[in-house]
Every structure is written in C-alpha cells, then in structure tokens.
Motif scaffolding. Structure first.
Motif, PDB file in Angstrom:
ATOM      1  N   GLY A 155       0.813  -1.210   0.000  1.00 55.48           N
ATOM      2  CA  GLY A 155       0.000   0.000   0.000  1.00 55.48           C
ATOM      3  C   GLY A 155       0.845   1.257   0.000  1.00 55.48           C
ATOM      4  N   LEU A 156       0.193   2.380   0.198  1.00 57.30           N
ATOM      5  CA  LEU A 156       0.846   3.684   0.138  1.00 57.30           C
ATOM      6  C   LEU A 156       0.549   4.441   1.427  1.00 57.30           C
ATOM      7  N   SER A 157       1.563   4.575   2.293  1.00 55.19           N
ATOM      8  CA  SER A 157       1.392   5.299   3.551  1.00 55.19           C
ATOM      9  C   SER A 157       1.419   6.794   3.287  1.00 55.19           C
ATOM     10  N   PHE A 158       0.610   7.551   4.054  1.00 56.86           N
ATOM     11  CA  PHE A 158       0.591   8.997   3.889  1.00 56.86           C
ATOM     12  C   PHE A 158       0.462   9.676   5.244  1.00 56.86           C
ATOM     13  N   ASP A 159       0.919  10.936   5.283  1.00 55.79           N
ATOM     14  CA  ASP A 159       0.817  11.739   6.497  1.00 55.79           C
ATOM     15  C   ASP A 159      -0.489  12.524   6.519  1.00 55.79           C
ATOM     16  N   ASN A 160      -0.926  12.999   5.337  1.00 54.60           N
ATOM     17  CA  ASN A 160      -2.129  13.822   5.276  1.00 54.60           C
ATOM     18  C   ASN A 160      -2.819  13.653   3.926  1.00 54.60           C
ATOM     19  N   LEU A 161      -4.135  13.481   3.976  1.00 51.54           N
ATOM     20  CA  LEU A 161      -4.955  13.413   2.763  1.00 51.54           C
ATOM     21  C   LEU A 161      -6.080  14.421   2.916  1.00 51.54           C
ATOM     22  N   GLU A 162      -6.165  15.355   1.968  1.00 50.29           N
ATOM     23  CA  GLU A 162      -7.172  16.417   2.024  1.00 50.29           C
ATOM     24  C   GLU A 162      -7.929  16.424   0.711  1.00 50.29           C
ATOM     25  N   SER A 163      -9.272  16.509   0.789  1.00 50.99           N
ATOM     26  CA  SER A 163     -10.047  16.493  -0.444  1.00 50.99           C
ATOM     27  C   SER A 163     -11.365  17.224  -0.272  1.00 50.99           C
ATOM     28  N   LYS A 164     -11.812  17.829  -1.373  1.00 49.39           N
ATOM     29  CA  LYS A 164     -13.148  18.408  -1.455  1.00 49.39           C
ATOM     30  C   LYS A 164     -13.877  17.700  -2.591  1.00 49.39           C
ATOM     31  N   ILE A 165     -15.045  17.147  -2.280  1.00 53.03           N
ATOM     32  CA  ILE A 165     -15.795  16.346  -3.252  1.00 53.03           C
ATOM     33  C   ILE A 165     -17.184  16.944  -3.415  1.00 53.03           C
ATOM     34  N   THR A 166     -17.581  17.169  -4.654  1.00 54.58           N
ATOM     35  CA  THR A 166     -18.924  17.655  -4.964  1.00 54.58           C
ATOM     36  C   THR A 166     -19.709  16.521  -5.603  1.00 54.58           C
ATOM     37  N   ILE A 167     -20.886  16.222  -5.046  1.00 56.88           N
ATOM     38  CA  ILE A 167     -21.722  15.141  -5.587  1.00 56.88           C
ATOM     39  C   ILE A 167     -22.945  15.753  -6.259  1.00 56.88           C
ATOM     40  N   ASN A 168     -23.167  15.365  -7.509  1.00 57.21           N
ATOM     41  CA  ASN A 168     -24.293  15.883  -8.277  1.00 57.21           C
ATOM     42  C   ASN A 168     -24.887  14.754  -9.114  1.00 57.21           C
ATOM     43  N   SER A 169     -26.123  14.363  -8.790  1.00 64.21           N
ATOM     44  CA  SER A 169     -26.843  13.316  -9.531  1.00 64.21           C
ATOM     45  C   SER A 169     -26.024  12.038  -9.669  1.00 64.21           C
ATOM     46  N   GLY A 170     -25.409  11.626  -8.573  1.00 60.62           N
ATOM     47  CA  GLY A 170     -24.683  10.358  -8.575  1.00 60.62           C
ATOM     48  C   GLY A 170     -23.262  10.427  -9.082  1.00 60.62           C
ATOM     49  N   VAL A 171     -22.781  11.625  -9.454  1.00 64.74           N
ATOM     50  CA  VAL A 171     -21.396  11.772  -9.923  1.00 64.74           C
ATOM     51  C   VAL A 171     -20.615  12.569  -8.890  1.00 64.74           C
ATOM     52  N   GLU A 191     -13.468  12.185 -11.625  1.00 61.75           N
ATOM     53  CA  GLU A 191     -14.882  11.931 -11.325  1.00 61.75           C
ATOM     54  C   GLU A 191     -15.093  10.459 -11.010  1.00 61.75           C
ATOM     55  N   SER A 192     -16.030  10.220 -10.107  1.00 60.48           N
ATOM     56  CA  SER A 192     -16.481   8.857  -9.815  1.00 60.48           C
ATOM     57  C   SER A 192     -17.990   8.805  -9.996  1.00 60.48           C
ATOM     58  N   ASN A 193     -18.443   7.962 -10.915  1.00 60.18           N
ATOM     59  CA  ASN A 193     -19.871   7.762 -11.102  1.00 60.18           C
ATOM     60  C   ASN A 193     -20.329   6.698 -10.120  1.00 60.18           C
ATOM     61  N   LEU A 194     -21.064   7.134  -9.074  1.00 58.18           N
ATOM     62  CA  LEU A 194     -21.432   6.234  -7.988  1.00 58.18           C
ATOM     63  C   LEU A 194     -22.538   5.268  -8.390  1.00 58.18           C
ATOM     64  N   VAL A 195     -23.265   5.584  -9.481  1.00 58.98           N
ATOM     65  CA  VAL A 195     -24.325   4.706  -9.965  1.00 58.98           C
ATOM     66  C   VAL A 195     -23.732   3.619 -10.864  1.00 58.98           C
ATOM     67  N   LYS A 196     -22.917   4.046 -11.838  1.00 60.62           N
ATOM     68  CA  LYS A 196     -22.329   3.096 -12.783  1.00 60.62           C
ATOM     69  C   LYS A 196     -21.027   2.497 -12.264  1.00 60.62           C
ATOM     70  N   LYS A 197     -20.518   3.038 -11.151  1.00 63.58           N
ATOM     71  CA  LYS A 197     -19.277   2.576 -10.536  1.00 63.58           C
ATOM     72  C   LYS A 197     -18.110   2.682 -11.516  1.00 63.58           C
ATOM     73  N   LEU A 198     -18.002   3.852 -12.150  1.00 62.69           N
ATOM     74  CA  LEU A 198     -16.907   4.142 -13.066  1.00 62.69           C
ATOM     75  C   LEU A 198     -16.082   5.294 -12.499  1.00 62.69           C
ATOM     76  N   HIS A 199     -14.763   5.262 -12.719  1.00 58.62           N
ATOM     77  CA  HIS A 199     -13.863   6.293 -12.196  1.00 58.62           C
ATOM     78  C   HIS A 199     -13.059   6.878 -13.354  1.00 58.62           C
TER      79      HIS A 199
END
Length: 199
Positions: A155-171, A191-199
């Motif tokens: 795996g990949l160890s990290f000290d800090n992970l920061e993210s801003k995610i906007t969800i709109n109609s399943g994307v 983008e991650s399509n949470l309905v179709k499970k595509l990234h």
C-alpha cells in the motif's frame, strides 16, 4: 426524541443513536441525528420536507480515530489502514430521511485523513508510490538509519490526505485531492460515477 444503544440497518450497524425531530408547518426539523460507534462518530442536523415531493437536507460532522476499522465495520475491509479522519457533509436528496444514498444525493464533502495507508493499490500504482518514497528527500533520515519498512509495506502510507468532493446526480467530482507523505506530494482530480461505478 428517540435514543437507542444499537441500531442495525441492511448495510451497517450504529451504536448510541440519538434522534430528535420536531414537526413544523412545511417540514420536520431534525435537530439531532447522532451516533457513536467504537471507531466512527457523527453529529448531524437538518430538515425533512414531507409535503408534495419529499426531500431531505442534512449537515453532518463525522470523525474517526481509526478510519480503516470504521470502513471495515461498514463493509469495506481493505480500503484504508488506520487514519484519523474528520469530514463535513452537506447533502440533499429526494425522498425521506431513511432513503439516503450518496449515489442519489447532491452536496459537498470536505475530507481530511491523517497518518493512514491506502491498501487497495494495483501493482503499477504501488510501484510508483514506492519509487517516490525511495527517492524522497523527506525520507533521507529514515533511509540513513536503514529503515525501509514503508518501502516494503503493502500500500501507500501517507501523512495527510485532504479532499473536497462535490456530488451531483450520482457523480462525485473530486476537484482536488492532495496526498502528502514520505514520497512527496501527490495531487489527484477526477470523477467517480457512484451509480455506474466508473472512475
């Protein structure tokens, strides 16, 4: 005003649940929707609009002292190891309170995880992370002491992970995800399509 030590849904188990709802003219006010599991805690409030087309709006603060174990308890056992997580969620969706799903909601997630390890890496991605870790200036003291434990770890160890995610109609639109560790700094977007499970 409902309190329960143990609540089980089809997907997860929640401990120490506390729900306070008050009927208003146009909606039901959710002044408290909290739970506190061993590794995951949420405090939230919102509104449940019950007339005509139902909809719900929730604002939540979530934290975990071991996000990897929290995810394992929710059915994602090998995603992250460890990690102190804090997140805020501002989410709206059509339907009642119990119909929540990230795939059906619109909103924003602010996420911060410290001192964790991403486990689910393919061989190519893992090799990139390991090479960066081997060459990183920040890791020189560790290498001088002949400590290569993070290099050989899965795996990949990290000290800090920061993210801003906007969800709109399943994307889920990841505007910027910054991961900082001994390997240096990694910036991701997509983008991650949470309905179709595509990234």
């Amino acid at each position: 005003n409902i309190q329960s030590k143990h609540v089980k849904t089809s997907n997860a188990i929640f401990d120490n649940v506390h729900l306070i709802m008050t009927p208003k003219n146009e909606y039901i006010e959710i002044s408290k929707l909290d739970f506190k599991n061993l590794n995951l805690e949420m405090k939230s409030k919102g509104k449940w609009f019950t007339k005509d087309n139902q909809s719900t709006h929730i604002i939540a603060d979530i934290k975990s002292n071991n996000f990897g174990k929290a995810l394992k308890g929710m059915g994602y056992p090998n995603t992250i190891k460890g990690g102190k997580m804090r997140a805020t969620i501002n989410s709206k969706w059509d339907g009642s309170l119990e119909e929540f799903s990230f795939a059906l909601s619109n909103g924003e997630i602010q996420l911060n995880i410290k001192d964790g390890q991403i486990n689910e890496l393919d061989k190519g991605t893992q090799a990139i992370g390991q090479v960066l870790g081997l060459l990183s200036i920040a890791s020189i003291p560790k290498r001088l002491s002949l400590d290569f434990s993070d290099f050989f770890a899965k795996g990949l160890s990290f000290d800090n992970l920061e993210s801003k995610i906007t969800i709109n109609s399943g994307v889920a639109d990841i505007n910027k995800m910054i991961i900082i560790g001994s390997f240096g700094e990694m910036r991701l977007s997509g983008e991650s399509n949470l309905v179709k499970k595509l990234h």
